[in-house]
Design a protein around this motif. Structure first.
Motif, PDB file in Angstrom:
ATOM      1  N   ASP A  94       0.808  -1.214   0.000  1.00  0.00           N
ATOM      2  CA  ASP A  94       0.000   0.000   0.000  1.00  0.00           C
ATOM      3  C   ASP A  94       0.844   1.268   0.000  1.00  0.00           C
ATOM      4  O   ASP A  94       0.478   2.276  -0.582  1.00  0.00           O
ATOM      5  CB  ASP A  94      -0.928   0.021   1.225  1.00  0.00           C
ATOM      6  N   LEU A  97       1.524   2.577  -3.317  1.00  0.00           N
ATOM      7  CA  LEU A  97       0.393   3.120  -4.054  1.00  0.00           C
ATOM      8  C   LEU A  97       0.272   4.611  -3.791  1.00  0.00           C
ATOM      9  O   LEU A  97      -0.291   5.354  -4.587  1.00  0.00           O
ATOM     10  CB  LEU A  97      -0.906   2.418  -3.642  1.00  0.00           C
ATOM     11  N   VAL A  98       0.782   5.054  -2.656  1.00  0.00           N
ATOM     12  CA  VAL A  98       0.726   6.472  -2.301  1.00  0.00           C
ATOM     13  C   VAL A  98       2.075   7.138  -2.583  1.00  0.00           C
ATOM     14  O   VAL A  98       2.194   8.029  -3.414  1.00  0.00           O
ATOM     15  CB  VAL A  98       0.350   6.644  -0.811  1.00  0.00           C
ATOM     16  N   ILE A 204      -0.048  11.869  -5.383  1.00  0.00           N
ATOM     17  CA  ILE A 204      -0.139  10.459  -5.730  1.00  0.00           C
ATOM     18  C   ILE A 204       0.010  10.360  -7.245  1.00  0.00           C
ATOM     19  O   ILE A 204      -0.614  11.118  -7.979  1.00  0.00           O
ATOM     20  CB  ILE A 204      -1.491   9.844  -5.316  1.00  0.00           C
ATOM     21  N   TYR A 208      -1.376   5.385 -10.235  1.00  0.00           N
ATOM     22  CA  TYR A 208      -1.654   4.584  -9.053  1.00  0.00           C
ATOM     23  C   TYR A 208      -2.928   5.030  -8.324  1.00  0.00           C
ATOM     24  O   TYR A 208      -3.429   4.313  -7.468  1.00  0.00           O
ATOM     25  CB  TYR A 208      -0.492   4.666  -8.062  1.00  0.00           C
ATOM     26  N   TYR A 212      -5.332   2.940  -5.634  1.00  0.00           N
ATOM     27  CA  TYR A 212      -5.312   3.355  -4.231  1.00  0.00           C
ATOM     28  C   TYR A 212      -6.721   3.706  -3.755  1.00  0.00           C
ATOM     29  O   TYR A 212      -7.133   3.301  -2.658  1.00  0.00           O
ATOM     30  CB  TYR A 212      -4.388   4.560  -4.054  1.00  0.00           C
ATOM     31  N   THR A 216      -8.951   1.780  -0.869  1.00  0.00           N
ATOM     32  CA  THR A 216      -9.253   2.539   0.346  1.00  0.00           C
ATOM     33  C   THR A 216     -10.746   2.697   0.574  1.00  0.00           C
ATOM     34  O   THR A 216     -11.239   2.548   1.695  1.00  0.00           O
ATOM     35  CB  THR A 216      -8.596   3.932   0.277  1.00  0.00           C
TER      36      THR A 216
END
Length: 277
Positions: A94, A97-98, A204, A208, A212, A216
């Motif tokens: 994760d 992804l950020v 971001i 991605y 993400y 989320t």
């Protein structure tokens, strides 16, 4: 100033120069540059960074750079395009992804400072680069999960070194409530909720952001936007205070017909028919 292109997603290039073979330049891809031996000055975005064996630099497409070689230098270049990490989302956690490697490589502090790798990071870095070069001689590195994780480990070493040097990178913490608030505040301006714009706002990578967001919020970004917009339009119609034409204008539609087509696609009826319910 020349701009270099690369079409392969990942290229490993090791070479030795007494005089750097390129003038000041930019490129369309990313580079991790490791110095195996030699010394000189790295000209990076008008910063003069002395280099020696064991040093590492990260270059993003916006950067301008070249090397002023003082002592014959052996370079290892790990060059990759946007598609390299994007095509391996199933292998990433994760955090990436950020805070993607691409966005991390753009941090200004990495263009102004020579990283000081202490032991054991220095030895691990040397061995990691050697492993990548060795794999490149035998396999297609572009599709190798082992090489992928070796490259990711370099970013881990950089972060460890940055902490040891007490340097501060740009914050990459994402508040999911802030994302939701941003969408609700800007839902009336279609351009402001485009993936490219909102991803840039929250630092971001656009490639991605969708993954993400879905992970989320458990819904695709496109569906979330359409559901929110449709719900708000329904409320406007039910309140019966605004004509359809004004509602269309409020939500950034080109005209009443555009809103009508949008609404019918999602509710199987025109706004005027919904108004009669």
């Amino acid at each position: 100033m020349p701009k270099l292109n690369q079409f392969e997603t990942l290229v490993i290039h090791e070479f030795e120069d007494e005089k750097f073979h390129l003038p000041p330049h930019t490129h369309t891809y990313y580079e991790i540059i490791y110095i195996k031996k030699g010394s000189g000055i790295h000209h990076l975005n008008k910063n003069l960074l002395p280099y020696k064996a064991g040093d590492l630099f990260v270059i993003s497409p916006e950067d301008e750079h070249y090397f002023d070689i003082r002592k014959k230098t052996r370079f290892v270049y790990i060059k990759f395009t946007d598609n390299y990490f994007n095509s391996k989302q199933n292998l990433t956690c994760d955090e990436f992804l950020v805070n993607t490697p691409e966005s991390f490589m753009r941090d200004k502090i990495l263009k102004e400072t020579v990283l000081k790798f202490d032991e054991p990071c220095k030895t691990i870095l040397e061995n990691t680069v050697a492993n990548i070069i060795a794999y490149d001689q035998y396999i297609d590195v572009t599709s190798s999960p082992i090489v992928f994780y070796q490259i990711l480990s370099i970013f881990g070493l950089i972060k460890e070194t940055i902490r040891g040097m007490n340097l501060q990178l740009k914050s990459t913490h994402i508040d999911n409530e802030q994302i939701a608030n941003y969408i609700h505040q800007n839902i009336y301006q279609p351009k402001q909720v485009q993936i490219k714009i909102i991803a840039e706002h929250f630092n971001i990578a656009p490639t991605y952001f969708s993954a993400y967001f879905k992970r989320t919020f458990s819904i695709s970004y496109r569906d979330y936007i359409n559901n929110l917009r449709t719900t708000l339009i329904e409320k406007r119609i039910h309140n019966n205070q605004l004509p359809i034409k004004q509602i269309a204008y409020e939500f950034g539609f080109t005209d009443e017909s555009h809103l009508s087509n949008y609404f019918k696609k999602r509710k199987n009826m025109k706004p005027t028919d919904f108004k009669k319910l």
